[in-house]
Structures are given as structure tokens and as C-alpha cells.
Design a protein around this motif. Structure first.
Motif, PDB file in Angstrom:
ATOM      1  N   HIS A  72       2.246  -9.123  -8.938  1.00 23.50           N
ATOM      2  CA  HIS A  72       2.818  -7.792  -9.104  1.00 23.50           C
ATOM      3  C   HIS A  72       3.201  -7.206  -7.755  1.00 23.50           C
ATOM      4  O   HIS A  72       2.518  -7.423  -6.752  1.00 23.50           O
ATOM      5  N   VAL A  73       4.282  -6.453  -7.793  1.00 21.47           N
ATOM      6  CA  VAL A  73       4.698  -5.624  -6.665  1.00 21.47           C
ATOM      7  C   VAL A  73       4.831  -4.210  -7.216  1.00 21.47           C
ATOM      8  O   VAL A  73       5.379  -4.017  -8.311  1.00 21.47           O
ATOM      9  N   ALA A  74       4.297  -3.240  -6.497  1.00 20.91           N
ATOM     10  CA  ALA A  74       4.391  -1.856  -6.959  1.00 20.91           C
ATOM     11  C   ALA A  74       5.030  -0.998  -5.876  1.00 20.91           C
ATOM     12  O   ALA A  74       4.673  -1.090  -4.698  1.00 20.91           O
ATOM     13  N   ASN A  75       5.992  -0.190  -6.313  1.00 18.75           N
ATOM     14  CA  ASN A  75       6.572   0.813  -5.427  1.00 18.75           C
ATOM     15  C   ASN A  75       6.092   2.183  -5.890  1.00 18.75           C
ATOM     16  O   ASN A  75       6.398   2.619  -7.001  1.00 18.75           O
ATOM     17  N   TYR A  76       5.311   2.838  -5.020  1.00 20.70           N
ATOM     18  CA  TYR A  76       4.862   4.206  -5.292  1.00 20.70           C
ATOM     19  C   TYR A  76       5.820   5.110  -4.514  1.00 20.70           C
ATOM     20  O   TYR A  76       5.747   5.192  -3.284  1.00 20.70           O
ATOM     21  N   ALA A  77       6.755   5.732  -5.240  1.00 23.99           N
ATOM     22  CA  ALA A  77       7.822   6.498  -4.581  1.00 23.99           C
ATOM     23  C   ALA A  77       7.684   7.992  -4.873  1.00 23.99           C
ATOM     24  O   ALA A  77       7.339   8.391  -5.988  1.00 23.99           O
ATOM     25  N   ILE A 114      -6.247  -1.100  -2.562  1.00 24.75           N
ATOM     26  CA  ILE A 114      -5.629  -0.133  -3.473  1.00 24.75           C
ATOM     27  C   ILE A 114      -5.803  -0.644  -4.898  1.00 24.75           C
ATOM     28  O   ILE A 114      -5.405  -1.769  -5.203  1.00 24.75           O
ATOM     29  N   LEU A 115      -6.397   0.184  -5.728  1.00 19.61           N
ATOM     30  CA  LEU A 115      -6.517  -0.128  -7.157  1.00 19.61           C
ATOM     31  C   LEU A 115      -5.622   0.858  -7.916  1.00 19.61           C
ATOM     32  O   LEU A 115      -5.860   2.066  -7.876  1.00 19.61           O
ATOM     33  N   ILE A 116      -4.578   0.324  -8.546  1.00 20.43           N
ATOM     34  CA  ILE A 116      -3.761   1.175  -9.414  1.00 20.43           C
ATOM     35  C   ILE A 116      -4.136   0.817 -10.849  1.00 20.43           C
ATOM     36  O   ILE A 116      -3.895  -0.300 -11.300  1.00 20.43           O
ATOM     37  N   ASN A 117      -4.761   1.771 -11.518  1.00 12.49           N
ATOM     38  CA  ASN A 117      -5.157   1.557 -12.911  1.00 12.49           C
ATOM     39  C   ASN A 117      -4.249   2.403 -13.795  1.00 12.49           C
ATOM     40  O   ASN A 117      -4.237   3.630 -13.701  1.00 12.49           O
ATOM     41  N   THR A 118      -3.448   1.728 -14.609  1.00 11.60           N
ATOM     42  CA  THR A 118      -2.503   2.422 -15.489  1.00 11.60           C
ATOM     43  C   THR A 118      -3.050   2.402 -16.912  1.00 11.60           C
ATOM     44  O   THR A 118      -3.236   1.329 -17.497  1.00 11.60           O
ATOM     45  N   PHE A 119      -3.304   3.584 -17.439  1.00 16.33           N
ATOM     46  CA  PHE A 119      -3.821   3.729 -18.802  1.00 16.33           C
ATOM     47  C   PHE A 119      -2.672   4.090 -19.734  1.00 16.33           C
ATOM     48  O   PHE A 119      -1.822   4.917 -19.393  1.00 16.33           O
ATOM     49  N   THR A 128      -5.675   3.708 -25.156  1.00 18.20           N
ATOM     50  CA  THR A 128      -5.423   2.592 -26.071  1.00 18.20           C
ATOM     51  C   THR A 128      -5.414   1.265 -25.297  1.00 18.20           C
ATOM     52  O   THR A 128      -5.695   0.218 -25.859  1.00 18.20           O
ATOM     53  N   SER A 129      -5.106   1.328 -24.013  1.00 16.29           N
ATOM     54  CA  SER A 129      -5.222   0.150 -23.156  1.00 16.29           C
ATOM     55  C   SER A 129      -5.213   0.609 -21.703  1.00 16.29           C
ATOM     56  O   SER A 129      -4.865   1.763 -21.405  1.00 16.29           O
ATOM     57  N   PHE A 130      -5.605  -0.296 -20.815  1.00 17.45           N
ATOM     58  CA  PHE A 130      -5.537   0.017 -19.389  1.00 17.45           C
ATOM     59  C   PHE A 130      -5.333  -1.275 -18.625  1.00 17.45           C
ATOM     60  O   PHE A 130      -5.695  -2.353 -19.089  1.00 17.45           O
ATOM     61  N   SER A 131      -4.735  -1.144 -17.463  1.00 20.62           N
ATOM     62  CA  SER A 131      -4.345  -2.310 -16.679  1.00 20.62           C
ATOM     63  C   SER A 131      -4.655  -2.054 -15.206  1.00 20.62           C
ATOM     64  O   SER A 131      -3.856  -1.440 -14.496  1.00 20.62           O
ATOM     65  N   PRO A 132      -5.848  -2.483 -14.746  1.00 21.89           N
ATOM     66  CA  PRO A 132      -6.198  -2.297 -13.335  1.00 21.89           C
ATOM     67  C   PRO A 132      -5.654  -3.444 -12.495  1.00 21.89           C
ATOM     68  O   PRO A 132      -5.890  -4.609 -12.817  1.00 21.89           O
ATOM     69  N   ILE A 133      -4.935  -3.130 -11.458  1.00 22.44           N
ATOM     70  CA  ILE A 133      -4.375  -4.165 -10.574  1.00 22.44           C
ATOM     71  C   ILE A 133      -4.753  -3.844  -9.130  1.00 22.44           C
ATOM     72  O   ILE A 133      -4.623  -2.694  -8.698  1.00 22.44           O
TER      73      ILE A 133
END
Lengths: 108, 108
Positions: free
Chosen positions: A58-63, B12-17, B92-97
Motif C-alpha cells: 500500500h501507498v497512502a497520500n495524506y493530503a 504510522i498506523l492508519i486504521n480505516t473503519f 462493520t469493518s476496519f483495516s489497520p495498515i
């Protein structure tokens, strides 16, 4: 350096790209070039912060943009689409989501 | 306030719920409480930055930790799981990267 502060009221675009691990660095380079050549000179651009996941999938752009209106204006410009198509062609998928920053909890 | 600077070398942990729109604010409140009651007192915690999407279908936590070792130690503690289960039960779901911050492009 980028600062995150809800008081700024910026629009936050987190775009998460899924990518073959061997292409992660190439995608970062394309996004960096797109930012420097195009985005950063547009009205309302604040920052682009490029991340690569530990597994390189994964690549993420936080803009950050000053407002949704500024981002919408950029999106309507065909010149911006050249870079977006290039990034999209390297990634297997991407998921741009528009956010507001609600709360910051920091030890600093 | 949070600062993003690759020189910090944070994990950096980006967790998208993904969440029902009617539950987005509740999830933000749970994550805020979990951060203040637990995370922020743990070694290596730097920041948690809570976002809500414009359509209220997503909540994102952009979290900074001093190192992956610090985050792993937190994850192994059963006390942390109480809050994680509560958040997971609302979403309903989450995706920690896990990411590294590679580049910052900013007009500031």
C-alpha cells in the motif's frame, strides 16, 4: 513539515493505493512528481504526505487542502488528470476518501 | 497539534473503519476515550488523529508511535483489547495498515 490541527479546518484527502510490492517505490516517485509539478502550485493546496506500508502493498497520500472547493477545482482540470492516470496505471486499485480532522490527541 | 516529519522516523498506523453513518460519531467518541484512558499513557505513543469522512461512512485514525516495538507491546496487552473490541463492535469493518512516512510536500 506538516501540522495537523482541527482548527485549520482543512479538507483531508486520504488516498490509499494498493500496489504490487515491486512497484511501490515507483508509485511514490510518480506521486511526488505530480505534487511538485502540478498540485503544489494550485490554489488551496496545503500539503501531500506520502507513505509506504511495511509490506509495500500500500501507498497512502495524506493530503491537506484549504477547502473542498479548491480540491474540486483541481479535479476538474484536465491537466491534473495526466498525473492521476499515471498513478492509477501503476496501482492495482485506489480509494480516495474525503475527511474532516475532528480530534488530535498528542503527547507533545 | 501533530507534526508530520519523515525525520522523526515514527511508525504510522492508519486504521480505516467502515461504519454505518449513524454510528460514526459514536465511534469517534470510543476512539477518543480509548486514546485518553489507555493509549496516551503507554511508552512510545506519540499521537492519535481522528477523522470522519464527509459521507460519515468512514472513520480514520492516523496514529504515530515511536517505533513498531512500542506498538507491538501495546497490542500484546489484554487491557488494550477491551477498547479495540469496543471499537470493532461499532464498525462493520476496519483495516489497520502500518506505514512509514516517506516524503512531505508542503507550501508552509
Amino acid at each position: 513539515m506538516t501540522t495537523l490541527d482541527p482548527a485549520d479546518g482543512y479538507l483531508i484527502l486520504i488516498n490509499t493505493f494498493t500496489v504490487e510490492p515491486s512497484k511501490a517505490e515507483e508509485l511514490i516517485a510518480v506521486l511526488a512528481r505530480a505534487t511538485e509539478a502540478g498540485m503544489r502550485h494550485r490554489p488551496g493546496f496545503v500539503s501531500a504526505n506520502l507513505h509506504i506500508s511495511h509490506d509495500k502493498r500500500h501507498v497512502a497520500n495524506y493530503a491537506q487542502w484549504r477547502s473542498k472547493g479548491d480540491l474540486d477545482a483541481m479535479m476538474k482540470d484536465p491537466a491534473a488528470h495526466v498525473h492521476m492516470r499515471e498513478a492509477a496505471s501503476i496501482a492495482t486499485s485506489f480509494s480516495p476518501i474525503y475527511y474532516d480532522l475532528c480530534e488530535v490527541h498528542s503527547v507533545k
